[in-house]
Design a protein around this motif. Structure first.
Motif, PDB file in Angstrom:
ATOM      1  N   ALA A  74      67.896  -7.612 -66.122  1.00  0.00           N
ATOM      2  CA  ALA A  74      66.471  -7.455 -66.387  1.00  0.00           C
ATOM      3  C   ALA A  74      66.089  -5.984 -66.293  1.00  0.00           C
ATOM      4  CB  ALA A  74      65.655  -8.272 -65.392  1.00  0.00           C
ATOM      5  N   GLY A  75      64.954  -5.651 -66.875  1.00  0.00           N
ATOM      6  CA  GLY A  75      64.474  -4.283 -66.771  1.00  0.00           C
ATOM      7  C   GLY A  75      63.162  -4.088 -67.489  1.00  0.00           C
ATOM      8  N   ALA A  76      62.384  -3.147 -66.971  1.00  0.00           N
ATOM      9  CA  ALA A  76      61.119  -2.810 -67.620  1.00  0.00           C
ATOM     10  C   ALA A  76      61.324  -1.755 -68.690  1.00  0.00           C
ATOM     11  CB  ALA A  76      60.115  -2.312 -66.583  1.00  0.00           C
ATOM     12  N   SER A  85      55.029   3.219 -63.895  1.00  0.00           N
ATOM     13  CA  SER A  85      55.982   3.329 -62.800  1.00  0.00           C
ATOM     14  C   SER A  85      55.962   2.101 -61.912  1.00  0.00           C
ATOM     15  CB  SER A  85      55.668   4.580 -61.972  1.00  0.00           C
ATOM     16  OG  SER A  85      55.778   5.743 -62.762  1.00  0.00           O
ATOM     17  N   ASP A  86      54.767   1.520 -61.705  1.00  0.00           N
ATOM     18  CA  ASP A  86      54.678   0.353 -60.833  1.00  0.00           C
ATOM     19  C   ASP A  86      55.497  -0.805 -61.372  1.00  0.00           C
ATOM     20  OD1 ASP A  86      53.040   1.741 -59.158  1.00  0.00           O
ATOM     21  OD2 ASP A  86      51.183   0.788 -59.812  1.00  0.00           O
ATOM     22  N   ARG A  87      55.435  -1.043 -62.660  1.00  0.00           N
ATOM     23  CA  ARG A  87      56.182  -2.171 -63.223  1.00  0.00           C
ATOM     24  C   ARG A  87      57.679  -1.895 -63.196  1.00  0.00           C
ATOM     25  NH1 ARG A  87      57.819  -4.914 -68.021  1.00  0.00           N
ATOM     26  NH2 ARG A  87      57.962  -7.099 -67.380  1.00  0.00           N
ATOM     27  N   LYS A  88      58.083  -0.664 -63.426  1.00  0.00           N
ATOM     28  CA  LYS A  88      59.507  -0.354 -63.322  1.00  0.00           C
ATOM     29  C   LYS A  88      60.008  -0.615 -61.911  1.00  0.00           C
ATOM     30  CE  LYS A  88      59.945   2.823 -67.186  1.00  0.00           C
ATOM     31  NZ  LYS A  88      58.965   2.049 -67.947  1.00  0.00           N
ATOM     32  N   ASP A  89      59.204  -0.267 -60.927  1.00  0.00           N
ATOM     33  CA  ASP A  89      59.595  -0.546 -59.552  1.00  0.00           C
ATOM     34  C   ASP A  89      59.635  -2.052 -59.311  1.00  0.00           C
ATOM     35  OD1 ASP A  89      60.010   0.549 -56.706  1.00  0.00           O
ATOM     36  OD2 ASP A  89      58.366  -0.871 -56.425  1.00  0.00           O
TER      37      ASP A  89
END
Length: 221
Positions: A74-76, A85-89
């Motif tokens: 999975a990955g943003a 940045s929040d969603r990537k984290d």
């Protein structure tokens, strides 16, 4: 072998699921969009609707029932993604940790992490904030996994392409940052699943001149 793949509709995940299904293994892909289920069924994989950004550990444990291994695919998104940045984290770090928590509770020891080349170094000047956030999240996820009592393997491929698979790669602790087809990454993941000796290794992957099975066998020595 039953393998549960987080990010089950991703490009690498779909290729891995097809490889597993073609040889008679069971592949289950965790997806959050029910419209993606038909794509998984078309290649012989089982779609499991589960959003790792909102799921509980118990829900993920239930999805891992009967699994012999998990793969975090999975990955943003990285360089081209517009997600913040929040969603990537939340995805690249948080969801990876959630899957590891669930694997520990479910007794699924084998965990393959698709990370990224450069995840272990400070982002370079000139990187977009989006890509720098992606690499930071990947690096933190790798660090978290490496501290766990699981049979993990962290795979860090270089820039990905949609070229036809070459079937030959370079696997090493450090590689030159060139490019590699997603299909070759999937083939390497399949070989890693078959090679217990690659547990607790962090390895980089790029195109090269060594057949996949030979490259994986060599890195396991």
């Amino acid at each position: 072998m039953r393998v549960v793949i987080a990010g089950g509709h991703g490009q690498i995940a779909l290729k891995l699921e097809a490889l597993l299904s073609a040889r008679g293994d069971s592949a289950a892909g965790l997806i959050r969009n029910p419209e993606h289920a038909a794509d998984l069924r078309a290649i012989g994989a089982e779609p499991v609707e589960l959003d790792l950004e909102s799921a509980t550990v118990a829900q993920v444990v239930a999805a891992l029932a009967g699994a012999d291994a998990v793969v975090f695919a999975a990955g943003a998104g990285g360089k081209a993604a517009s997600d913040g940045s929040d969603r990537k984290d939340n995805v690249d770090r948080g969801a990876a940790a959630l899957l590891a928590d669930a694997a520990e509770r479910a007794g699924v020891r084998r965990y393959l992490m698709i990370s990224s080349y450069g995840a272990d170094v400070a982002p370079r000047d000139g990187y977009s904030e989006s890509f720098a956030a992606y690499l930071r999240a990947k690096g933190e996820a790798d660090a978290d996994l490496s501290r766990r009592d699981l049979d993990w393997t962290i795979l860090r491929p270089v820039t990905l392409t949609n070229d036809e698979p070459a079937g030959v790669v370079t696997l090493a602790e450090r590689v030159e940052p060139t490019k590699i087809p997603r299909a070759d990454v999937a083939a390497v993941l399949l070989a890693l699943l078959d090679t217990p000796g690659t547990a607790r290794l962090t390895i980089e992957l790029t195109g090269g001149g060594t057949p996949v099975a030979e490259a994986v066998a060599k890195i396991a020595q």
